[in-house]
Design an enzyme around this catalytic site. Structure first.
Site, PDB file in Angstrom:
ATOM      1  N   GLU A 139      37.786  27.202  25.683  1.00  0.00           N
ATOM      2  CA  GLU A 139      38.348  27.341  24.334  1.00  0.00           C
ATOM      3  C   GLU A 139      39.471  26.320  24.291  1.00  0.00           C
ATOM      4  O   GLU A 139      40.600  26.604  24.650  1.00  0.00           O
ATOM      5  CB  GLU A 139      38.856  28.765  24.117  1.00  0.00           C
ATOM      6  CG  GLU A 139      39.054  29.112  22.636  1.00  0.00           C
ATOM      7  CD  GLU A 139      40.465  28.850  22.161  1.00  0.00           C
ATOM      8  OE1 GLU A 139      40.708  27.713  21.663  1.00  0.00           O
ATOM      9  OE2 GLU A 139      41.295  29.743  22.276  1.00  0.00           O
TER      10      GLU A 139
ATOM     11  N   CYS B 150      46.191  26.841  18.581  1.00  0.00           N
ATOM     12  CA  CYS B 150      44.950  26.060  18.553  1.00  0.00           C
ATOM     13  C   CYS B 150      44.210  26.277  17.239  1.00  0.00           C
ATOM     14  O   CYS B 150      43.306  25.520  16.901  1.00  0.00           O
ATOM     15  CB  CYS B 150      44.057  26.403  19.736  1.00  0.00           C
ATOM     16  SG  CYS B 150      43.694  28.162  19.886  1.00  0.00           S
TER      17      CYS B 150
END
Length: 526
Positions: free
Chosen positions: A273, A308
């Site tokens: 991720e 993010c």
């Protein structure tokens, strides 16, 4: 753990962290806490004073971690056919930990600790604690057992059936970043442990005190100390440890550059991720303009943009720009102050780096500063960190799509920084072309209640966590839905049963064939 002993696990108190009272973080291996021969002192992100000492494990210490990890068989510490009572154990641990985090003083403790090492507003820090608490609550009782639910299919003859199991990997590793020092490592660690794995955890050393304290809480809630190892070390040492220990699976959350290196070094035994250059599209129907502006401000600048999932680029239909939408964003951004940490230090990008990137964008024809673009004033944030005003740079859409500009415009800046552009209805294909060319398909938002517009945009895009509708946002990783990228076979998820099963278990098929052997069977050669 009752309220009278709710903080019995704590060895550090956030408001006591200072140069006069530095706290010594410890590593954990084979169930024992301890220091390393080498350590480093971390600067306080708000004033530069040394307030935490972190161990730095060296190559000489790695054999113990390697032996500990390799002591776990590939079949895991438990699986559907081995030690199934441990599924119930982890349901109980989750229930106790969830109850503990729900205590006001424990929740406040972790929120303040998060604020001290990764400065963000108290509301943002408390939200991280709440998501973690709700996640643990979700997997209390029998819910861990149900993660390993199997299925059976009839065979070809009497006595035969195939059974599909969710099977652990055994020895695994978890590497997580600084920006969510509680939520990300806890959710991934517990998912790994639920499925029967033994985990080695490495959190960014700048914030590792948070996970150290959480592990002590989990031990107090019944977590077997030998199920998890915890290490502080630099990147090269961790890379060496992974290559030599050969965990069956590694979960990495962090930068694309490191992710790509690890994918090669670990021969693909990894889930990622990584980066997120996340887009938001404002559709042709202008509704709830003040609310949408507030969400855009939150998406781009909460936690000083250090998510993010932060809004990196805003594609704004001309109907919104005609309503002075950017001016509303500017007014909201101007309310962010260092005093309450609604804007604060950027821990991985310096002020100079962000301002240099801004100047490069401004060299693109037609570009301009929409707002911000200046260093913060009257602060004591050390120079190793960044400190700028919430910033937005307008870049014309057709210039963004030019080959000489696209990589620059879509470079992720992990700070309070976004690109804004405008499009006409006939230019929607250009917007979709830009979305197609991006390489980090993590989160996205399509802000519109126009069904046909939504269908076109959603049908032509791929981002793994996408919000759609007038309340759509790019940020948001609550415990009730999947959070993770799409379009990448190495992509990892977090939060939900589907994410846990995808990341922390694999499919195993066992075909039972008990007979009887047919009475008229004879040996033949075929």
């Amino acid at each position: 753990m009752d309220s009278s002993s709710a903080l019995a696990f704590a060895t550090v108190y956030p408001d006591d962290l200072s140069t006069a009272h530095p706290y010594q973080v410890e590593n954990l291996v084979r169930g024992r806490w301890g220091k390393s021969l080498k350590s480093s002192k971390l600067p306080d992100p708000l004033n530069g004073g040394e307030f935490i000492t972190v161990p730095e494990a060296t190559g000489h210490e790695l054999p113990e971690y390697i032996e500990s990890l390799q002591s776990c068989p590939k079949s895991g510490l438990h699986n559907p056919l081995k030690n199934p009572e441990r599924y119930l154990l982890y349901g109980d641990i989750s229930a106790r930990a969830a109850s503990s985090l729900k205590h006001r003083e424990v929740g406040h403790f972790f929120a303040r600790l998060i604020q001290r090492v990764s400065p963000k507003s108290y509301q943002q820090a408390q939200a991280e604690v709440t998501v973690t608490q709700k996640f643990l609550e979700n997997f209390s009782g029998d819910q861990v057992r149900f993660l390993a639910k199997s299925f059976a299919a009839p065979g070809n003859h009497l006595g035969q059936q195939s059974i599909g199991y969710r099977w652990p990997y055994g020895p695994v590793a978890i590497i997580t970043p600084f920006n969510f020092p509680l939520e990300i490592p806890v959710l991934q660690l517990m998912g790994a442990l639920y499925m029967g794995n033994k985990a080695l955890v490495k959190v960014d050393s700048k914030v590792s005190v948070v996970m150290e304290q959480m592990l002590r809480l989990l031990h107090a809630c019944g977590l077997p100390p030998n199920d998890t190892d915890f290490i502080n070390c630099d990147g090269p040492v961790m890379n060496k440890l992974l290559v030599e220990a050969k965990p069956s699976m590694t979960l990495f959350t962090g930068s694309s550059r490191v992710a790509e290196k690890l994918a090669l070094d670990l021969k693909g035994r990894i889930k990622l991720e990584d980066a997120g250059f996340d887009w938001k599209i404002l559709g042709p129907d202008v509704n709830e303009i003040d609310y949408v502006a507030w969400v855009c401000d939150q998406d781009a600048y909460a936690c000083s943009g250090q998510k993010c999932s932060a809004q990196s680029i805003l594609f704004m239909h001309e109907n919104w720009s005609s309503r002075n939408f950017v001016e509303k964003l500017k007014q909201l951004a101007a309310k962010r102050k260092l005093d309450d940490l609604t804007i604060g230090p950027v821990l991985t990008v310096t002020t100079k780096t962000m301002l240099d990137h801004m100047e490069k964008l401004l060299s693109i024809p037609g570009s301009s500063v929409a707002f911000g673009g200046k260093p913060l004033e009257n602060h004591s944030i050390p120079d190793v960190y960044g400190a700028i005003e919430p910033t937005a740079i307008f870049v014309p859409l057709k210039e963004i799509l030019k080959d000489e500009h696209f990589d620059l415009v879509t470079k992720e800046i992990f700070g309070p920084f976004q690109v804004i552009t405008e499009f006409k209805q006939c230019e929607l294909p250009l917007v979709l072309r830009a979305c197609e060319r991006m390489h980090a398909h993590l989160t996205a938002a399509v802000v519109s209640n126009d069904v046909e517009f939504l269908q076109e945009v959603l049908g032509e895009t791929v981002n793994g966590t996408t919000y759609a509708g007038i309340r759509a946002r790019t940020t948001g990783a609550p415990q009730n839905h999947w959070f993770g990228p799409a379009g990448d076979p190495l992509g990892a998820g977090i939060g939900t049963p589907e994410a846990i099963k995808l990341v922390w278990s694999c499919h195993r098929e066992i075909i039972q064939d008990f007979g009887p052997v047919p009475k008229n069977w004879t040996s033949t050669t075929s």
